[in-house]
Design an enzyme around this catalytic site. Structure first.
Site, PDB file in Angstrom:
ATOM      1  N   CYS A   1     -43.225 132.142 -16.474  1.00  0.00           N
ATOM      2  CA  CYS A   1     -43.770 130.992 -17.220  1.00  0.00           C
ATOM      3  C   CYS A   1     -43.357 131.070 -18.689  1.00  0.00           C
ATOM      4  O   CYS A   1     -43.029 130.071 -19.298  1.00  0.00           O
ATOM      5  CB  CYS A   1     -45.300 130.971 -17.197  1.00  0.00           C
ATOM      6  SG  CYS A   1     -46.024 131.313 -15.625  1.00  0.00           S
ATOM      7  N   ASP A   2     -43.429 132.256 -19.275  1.00  0.00           N
ATOM      8  CA  ASP A   2     -43.335 132.376 -20.733  1.00  0.00           C
ATOM      9  C   ASP A   2     -42.112 133.142 -21.231  1.00  0.00           C
ATOM     10  O   ASP A   2     -41.881 133.208 -22.440  1.00  0.00           O
ATOM     11  CB  ASP A   2     -44.599 133.088 -21.261  1.00  0.00           C
ATOM     12  CG  ASP A   2     -45.859 132.313 -20.900  1.00  0.00           C
ATOM     13  OD1 ASP A   2     -45.797 131.076 -20.877  1.00  0.00           O
ATOM     14  OD2 ASP A   2     -46.894 132.952 -20.629  1.00  0.00           O
TER      15      ASP A   2
ATOM     16  N   CYS B   1     -47.403 136.202 -17.227  1.00  0.00           N
ATOM     17  CA  CYS B   1     -46.433 135.548 -16.337  1.00  0.00           C
ATOM     18  C   CYS B   1     -45.080 135.403 -17.017  1.00  0.00           C
ATOM     19  O   CYS B   1     -44.877 134.508 -17.837  1.00  0.00           O
ATOM     20  CB  CYS B   1     -46.977 134.176 -15.928  1.00  0.00           C
ATOM     21  SG  CYS B   1     -45.807 133.224 -14.961  1.00  0.00           S
TER      22      CYS B   1
END
Ligand code: NDP
Length: 310
Positions: free
Chosen positions: A137-138, A134
């Site tokens: 997200c990261d 993701c």
């Protein structure tokens, strides 16, 4: 808490929460078991520009918060917890959440799909330490550093474009020499100066497990057989999704690819069990089609219950 319900909904993405909204408004007091990945895949996205009604887009987590609040406004009850077992062999159906058993006259399955891994072993071991599924997200952790993306579909290109704004360089590694992604996404990625492509190539190892971080990828060209190293600090795996059907696999008819078979709307092979969203859709896989199928499942469940005298 009442452990018997007319309707239990497993999953809380757009399909599950739309089913909850419709079932609640039909006075069925549904119980939603939201699962460990509460809110589903939209929780892992930033701006959603293709949900009708928001001309300027809406953030995925904000959309899910609105859907959740809307469903609870009409009486849907949402509990946290992962379903550990279901018994669909007789009605009422039994749904176990840890050591607690709930029963339902009708069940709506909206457990969605999860990102696939490469199955090298090392990719999962280095998850959160340089390997991710993701980018939104990261990606932030890789600001000013080189990264790679694996895959050739829309997700891979979307991830690459997102990461290109953070990372110094993004290398997209694809196992064929043509992309599966839509033309518009391909054009955008190819016009991005810091995205480059490596074709006909697979990731065969990720270094360095001993250090507990990603330092490079070992690549293999599947035409020539040549191997090479690519130095990166992070790798994003974007190779598609697997439907979350493990709990139901032996009790419901599935397609060969593991997705739940539905017919006549959202009906599954067991009367009284309905499926909605990505767990049964490997064609459209959109938030709005998931929501639409959640609506269908609630209406199908309501009619089923009326027909059985509930
Ligand atoms: P897809 O199934 O479309 O693509 C998966 C990609 O990963 C393919 O290129 C495939 O290669 C590759 N792949 C699969 N398994 C492996 C493996 N083991 N090793 C290496 N590569 C592998 O999944 P997506 O998640 O990209 O997209 C799913 C759906 O969602 C699509 O319908 C897509 O259009 C849609 N979507 C739309 C977006 C948008 O419109 N903004 C954004 C994201 C997704 P190969 O091509 O060789 O099979």
């Amino acid at each position: 808490m009442n452990t018997h319900r007319h309707v239990i909904i497993v999953g809380s993405g757009p399909a599950g929460l739309t089913a909850a909204l419709y079932a609640a408004r039909a006075n069925l007091a549904p119980l939603v078991i939201e699962g460990l990945e509460a809110g589903g895949q939209l929780m892992l996205t930033t701006m959603v520009d293709n949900w009708p009604g928001f001309r300027d887009g809406i953030l995925g987590p904000d959309l899910m918060a609105e859907l959740r609040a809307q469903a609870t406004r009409f009486g849907a009850e949402i509990i946290q917890g992962d379903v550990t077992a279901v018994d669909l062999s007789k009605r009422p159906f039994a749904v176990s959440v840890s050591d607690k058993v709930y029963t339902a006259d009708a069940l709506i399955i909206a457990t969605g799909a999860s990102a696939k891994w490469l199955d090298l072993g090392v990719d999962r071991k280095l998850s959160g330490r340089g390997v991710s599924t993701c980018a939104t997200c990261d990606g932030f952790f890789f600001k000013g550093r080189p990264v790679a993306v694996v895959g050739g579909g829309d997700t891979a290109l979307e991830e690459a474009i997102y990461l290109s704004k953070l990372a110094t360089a993004v290398t997209l590694i694809h196992r064929r020499d043509t992309l599966r992604a839509s033309k518009v996404m391909q054009d955008k990625a190819m016009a991005t100066p810091n995205i480059s492509f490596i074709w006909n190539t697979e990731v065969v190892d990720i270094k360095d497990l001993d250090k507990g971080e990603v330092t490079s990828l070992v690549l293999k060209n599947n035409q020539s057989g040549d191997t090479s190293d690519l130095a990166v600090d992070g790798v994003f795996i974007a190779i598609g999704h697997t439907p979350n059907t493990g709990l139901f696999a032996s009790q419901l008819d599935l397609h060969g690819n593991g997705y739940i078979k539905t017919h006549s709307g959202s009906r599954t092979s067991v009367p009284g069990v309905f499926a909605a969203g990505d767990v049964q859709d490997y064609v459209y896989r959109q938030a709005v089609t998931a929501a639409g199928s959640g609506c269908m499942a609630a209406i199908d469940a309501e009619r089923f219950l009326a027909g059985t005298g509930h």
